[in-house]
Design a protein around this motif. Sequence first.
Motif, PDB file in Angstrom:
ATOM      1  N   MET A 158       0.797  -1.212   0.000  1.00 52.14           N
ATOM      2  CA  MET A 158       0.000   0.000   0.000  1.00 52.14           C
ATOM      3  C   MET A 158       0.835   1.270   0.000  1.00 52.14           C
ATOM      4  O   MET A 158       0.396   2.303  -0.508  1.00 52.14           O
ATOM      5  CB  MET A 158      -0.943   0.002   1.211  1.00 52.14           C
ATOM      6  CG  MET A 158      -2.089  -0.995   1.112  1.00 52.14           C
ATOM      7  SD  MET A 158      -3.341  -0.756   2.396  1.00 52.14           S
ATOM      8  CE  MET A 158      -2.426  -1.235   3.862  1.00 52.14           C
ATOM      9  N   ARG A 187       4.774   5.880  -3.365  1.00 52.98           N
ATOM     10  CA  ARG A 187       3.865   6.921  -2.882  1.00 52.98           C
ATOM     11  C   ARG A 187       3.923   8.184  -3.731  1.00 52.98           C
ATOM     12  O   ARG A 187       2.957   8.934  -3.799  1.00 52.98           O
ATOM     13  CB  ARG A 187       4.213   7.274  -1.424  1.00 52.98           C
ATOM     14  CG  ARG A 187       3.956   6.156  -0.440  1.00 52.98           C
ATOM     15  CD  ARG A 187       4.034   6.657   0.985  1.00 52.98           C
ATOM     16  NE  ARG A 187       5.339   7.207   1.295  1.00 52.98           N
ATOM     17  CZ  ARG A 187       6.356   6.474   1.736  1.00 52.98           C
ATOM     18  NH1 ARG A 187       6.209   5.184   1.929  1.00 52.98           N
ATOM     19  NH2 ARG A 187       7.516   7.033   2.019  1.00 52.98           N
ATOM     20  N   ARG A 241       1.634   7.330  -7.105  1.00 48.00           N
ATOM     21  CA  ARG A 241       0.201   7.028  -7.037  1.00 48.00           C
ATOM     22  C   ARG A 241      -0.332   7.433  -5.674  1.00 48.00           C
ATOM     23  O   ARG A 241       0.416   7.625  -4.715  1.00 48.00           O
ATOM     24  CB  ARG A 241      -0.057   5.540  -7.275  1.00 48.00           C
ATOM     25  CG  ARG A 241       0.595   4.615  -6.255  1.00 48.00           C
ATOM     26  CD  ARG A 241       0.380   3.161  -6.611  1.00 48.00           C
ATOM     27  NE  ARG A 241       0.962   2.267  -5.633  1.00 48.00           N
ATOM     28  CZ  ARG A 241       0.337   1.843  -4.537  1.00 48.00           C
ATOM     29  NH1 ARG A 241      -0.899   2.235  -4.315  1.00 48.00           N
ATOM     30  NH2 ARG A 241       0.921   1.039  -3.683  1.00 48.00           N
ATOM     31  N   ARG A 242      -1.644   7.571  -5.607  1.00 54.32           N
ATOM     32  CA  ARG A 242      -2.294   8.010  -4.385  1.00 54.32           C
ATOM     33  C   ARG A 242      -2.423   6.846  -3.407  1.00 54.32           C
ATOM     34  O   ARG A 242      -2.827   5.756  -3.781  1.00 54.32           O
ATOM     35  CB  ARG A 242      -3.672   8.579  -4.716  1.00 54.32           C
ATOM     36  CG  ARG A 242      -4.420   9.146  -3.522  1.00 54.32           C
ATOM     37  CD  ARG A 242      -5.754   9.723  -3.967  1.00 54.32           C
ATOM     38  NE  ARG A 242      -6.598   8.694  -4.543  1.00 54.32           N
ATOM     39  CZ  ARG A 242      -7.428   7.926  -3.829  1.00 54.32           C
ATOM     40  NH1 ARG A 242      -7.495   8.068  -2.517  1.00 54.32           N
ATOM     41  NH2 ARG A 242      -8.175   7.030  -4.433  1.00 54.32           N
ATOM     42  N   ASN A 265      -4.194   5.058  -0.252  1.00 58.38           N
ATOM     43  CA  ASN A 265      -5.471   5.019   0.463  1.00 58.38           C
ATOM     44  C   ASN A 265      -5.168   4.964   1.960  1.00 58.38           C
ATOM     45  O   ASN A 265      -4.999   3.892   2.548  1.00 58.38           O
ATOM     46  CB  ASN A 265      -6.290   3.806   0.023  1.00 58.38           C
ATOM     47  CG  ASN A 265      -7.714   3.857   0.507  1.00 58.38           C
ATOM     48  OD1 ASN A 265      -8.027   4.484   1.515  1.00 58.38           O
ATOM     49  ND2 ASN A 265      -8.607   3.196  -0.217  1.00 58.38           N
ATOM     50  N   TRP A 266      -5.131   6.131   2.577  1.00 59.60           N
ATOM     51  CA  TRP A 266      -4.741   6.203   3.982  1.00 59.60           C
ATOM     52  C   TRP A 266      -5.800   5.617   4.902  1.00 59.60           C
ATOM     53  O   TRP A 266      -5.495   5.220   6.028  1.00 59.60           O
ATOM     54  CB  TRP A 266      -4.451   7.651   4.359  1.00 59.60           C
ATOM     55  CG  TRP A 266      -3.233   8.202   3.671  1.00 59.60           C
ATOM     56  CD1 TRP A 266      -3.186   9.111   2.667  1.00 59.60           C
ATOM     57  CD2 TRP A 266      -1.874   7.846   3.956  1.00 59.60           C
ATOM     58  NE1 TRP A 266      -1.878   9.346   2.285  1.00 59.60           N
ATOM     59  CE2 TRP A 266      -1.058   8.581   3.068  1.00 59.60           C
ATOM     60  CE3 TRP A 266      -1.264   6.980   4.869  1.00 59.60           C
ATOM     61  CZ2 TRP A 266       0.328   8.478   3.068  1.00 59.60           C
ATOM     62  CZ3 TRP A 266       0.119   6.875   4.870  1.00 59.60           C
ATOM     63  CH2 TRP A 266       0.906   7.620   3.978  1.00 59.60           C
ATOM     64  N   TRP A 267      -7.061   5.560   4.454  1.00 59.84           N
ATOM     65  CA  TRP A 267      -8.086   4.924   5.266  1.00 59.84           C
ATOM     66  C   TRP A 267      -7.808   3.429   5.431  1.00 59.84           C
ATOM     67  O   TRP A 267      -7.957   2.879   6.534  1.00 59.84           O
ATOM     68  CB  TRP A 267      -9.465   5.132   4.647  1.00 59.84           C
ATOM     69  CG  TRP A 267      -9.964   6.533   4.740  1.00 59.84           C
ATOM     70  CD1 TRP A 267     -10.048   7.458   3.743  1.00 59.84           C
ATOM     71  CD2 TRP A 267     -10.429   7.191   5.930  1.00 59.84           C
ATOM     72  NE1 TRP A 267     -10.539   8.649   4.211  1.00 59.84           N
ATOM     73  CE2 TRP A 267     -10.802   8.514   5.557  1.00 59.84           C
ATOM     74  CE3 TRP A 267     -10.591   6.801   7.254  1.00 59.84           C
ATOM     75  CZ2 TRP A 267     -11.297   9.430   6.478  1.00 59.84           C
ATOM     76  CZ3 TRP A 267     -11.094   7.725   8.166  1.00 59.84           C
ATOM     77  CH2 TRP A 267     -11.443   9.006   7.775  1.00 59.84           C
ATOM     78  N   MET A 268      -7.387   2.788   4.346  1.00 56.57           N
ATOM     79  CA  MET A 268      -7.055   1.369   4.431  1.00 56.57           C
ATOM     80  C   MET A 268      -5.795   1.147   5.251  1.00 56.57           C
ATOM     81  O   MET A 268      -5.675   0.164   5.989  1.00 56.57           O
ATOM     82  CB  MET A 268      -6.891   0.791   3.023  1.00 56.57           C
ATOM     83  CG  MET A 268      -8.125   0.909   2.148  1.00 56.57           C
ATOM     84  SD  MET A 268      -9.551   0.041   2.841  1.00 56.57           S
ATOM     85  CE  MET A 268      -9.032  -1.652   2.607  1.00 56.57           C
ATOM     86  N   TYR A 295     -17.241  -0.667   2.868  1.00 56.57           N
ATOM     87  CA  TYR A 295     -16.588   0.400   2.096  1.00 56.57           C
ATOM     88  C   TYR A 295     -16.130  -0.112   0.733  1.00 56.57           C
ATOM     89  O   TYR A 295     -16.326   0.561  -0.293  1.00 56.57           O
ATOM     90  CB  TYR A 295     -15.402   0.943   2.896  1.00 56.57           C
ATOM     91  CG  TYR A 295     -14.447   1.784   2.096  1.00 56.57           C
ATOM     92  CD1 TYR A 295     -14.764   3.108   1.770  1.00 56.57           C
ATOM     93  CD2 TYR A 295     -13.227   1.271   1.678  1.00 56.57           C
ATOM     94  CE1 TYR A 295     -13.883   3.887   1.040  1.00 56.57           C
ATOM     95  CE2 TYR A 295     -12.337   2.045   0.939  1.00 56.57           C
ATOM     96  CZ  TYR A 295     -12.667   3.344   0.626  1.00 56.57           C
ATOM     97  OH  TYR A 295     -11.791   4.110  -0.094  1.00 56.57           O
ATOM     98  N   ARG A 296     -15.555  -1.292   0.694  1.00 57.80           N
ATOM     99  CA  ARG A 296     -15.130  -1.869  -0.585  1.00 57.80           C
ATOM    100  C   ARG A 296     -16.331  -2.129  -1.494  1.00 57.80           C
ATOM    101  O   ARG A 296     -16.256  -1.906  -2.706  1.00 57.80           O
ATOM    102  CB  ARG A 296     -14.369  -3.178  -0.331  1.00 57.80           C
ATOM    103  CG  ARG A 296     -12.979  -2.997   0.252  1.00 57.80           C
ATOM    104  CD  ARG A 296     -12.420  -4.317   0.725  1.00 57.80           C
ATOM    105  NE  ARG A 296     -11.034  -4.182   1.169  1.00 57.80           N
ATOM    106  CZ  ARG A 296     -10.375  -5.105   1.865  1.00 57.80           C
ATOM    107  NH1 ARG A 296     -10.995  -6.242   2.191  1.00 57.80           N
ATOM    108  NH2 ARG A 296      -9.115  -4.915   2.222  1.00 57.80           N
ATOM    109  N   ILE A 334     -17.358   1.186  -3.000  1.00 57.98           N
ATOM    110  CA  ILE A 334     -16.401   1.653  -4.003  1.00 57.98           C
ATOM    111  C   ILE A 334     -16.614   0.916  -5.317  1.00 57.98           C
ATOM    112  O   ILE A 334     -16.532   1.511  -6.403  1.00 57.98           O
ATOM    113  CB  ILE A 334     -14.965   1.465  -3.496  1.00 57.98           C
ATOM    114  CG1 ILE A 334     -14.675   2.430  -2.332  1.00 57.98           C
ATOM    115  CG2 ILE A 334     -13.957   1.689  -4.616  1.00 57.98           C
ATOM    116  CD1 ILE A 334     -14.796   3.880  -2.680  1.00 57.98           C
TER     117      ILE A 334
END
Length: 394
Positions: A33, A37, A40-41, A43-46, A115-116, A119
């Motif tokens: 993840m 960095r 690409r962005r 996903n700080w929530w994950m 959440y997934r 999305i």
Amino acid sequence: MLTLSAAGVISTTIEAILYGYSVFMFMLAMWIMLRDRKKRRVNWWMVAAGVALLLFSTAEMACNIGRLYIGLLTVGPTFPGGSNAFFAEVSETTFVVKSCLYNTQTLILDAVVIYRTYIVWQRIWVVIAPCIGWGGLFGTLDYEVGPSSATSIGLNWALATASQHKNDVFAAETGRWITALYALTLATNLSSTLLLASRIWTIARRSAQYRANSIFTPVLRVIIESGAIYSMTITAALIAFVVQSPGVYVILDMISPIISIVFYMLIIRVGLAGERARSSNNDSSTHRNTTWPSSGRGARRTDGSYVMQDLKVEITQVIEDDSDFDPHSHHSALESVLDPELGTKPAPAPQRADEESGDIGEGSSRDSDSFVAAAVPPPLGVAAGKAVDRGYGL
């Protein structure tokens, strides 16, 4: 008959093994993840969910070790009824803390699955039912009349305030909350997983007509596998609790690391599948753009295939000459057609192909500018009866 002391030892041992796997998978998931960095962005929530699951599972692991130490070595031997009575008391502090940590991990995992699903679907009405189930798990608390619904808060409240039958976790005072909790988390997670898998299956089937190897197939497989692992574990715990088996203590301690493993497994498998897809695309592109070097006529590899080699071309010129034709005027007129501004500037005479030295073949090349005139028709101003050098520019 499995005693509670033996169940505590067995459950803590199995939990420690699974916890070790979850820590290793946590490191892999964080690497997947957080890599690249800058490109690409992230996903700080994950990332936050993954870190939170590790912290809560670590805290529960430490709580179980402390509970085992207290129950077998310090307080348990002198407790009224012995160590088995200590492990059976549901209002004991370590048991309530362990229950709170487990409920928190359940809420995090179910929230991530919902959440997934959102999305993938991008429609809020699809996740209304799972959200209602998750809200039932979290619930609300009325401090005057107690918990108002079958929730995690209701379960922990019932455990902490148990007075009658506090040595029996299967009693109605606490048993109804545990049964409702297992049933709600199973329904919430299973419904979200089915919605997520059905959507990805539909996308994978539609994309199959455009490409043979789709990244959606391994993603669908791991979603089904992870959902099945968690659902079967919850179902086993629910069945063991309904039949009032002491094995429920073993299964309950196993669920905590399994929650982390299920969460990290999906991230790792999806990340590896994406990496393989990118590697396959790069290999295909490299294969299409690669020119094999020549190693001689009829060169053959060790596997029996032939090596591609350069093609040697010999050009035969047919020249029609006329004494009235001036090649210098031909070149000047041609440049005037290509660029009118060049018509007033003197231009060097073109190099005739028969004046070039050397043969065209392997290792030989020509100036790219000499090929410009090959695709241009004879310029205006050249009489129809005049000769044309068909080898010009070659």
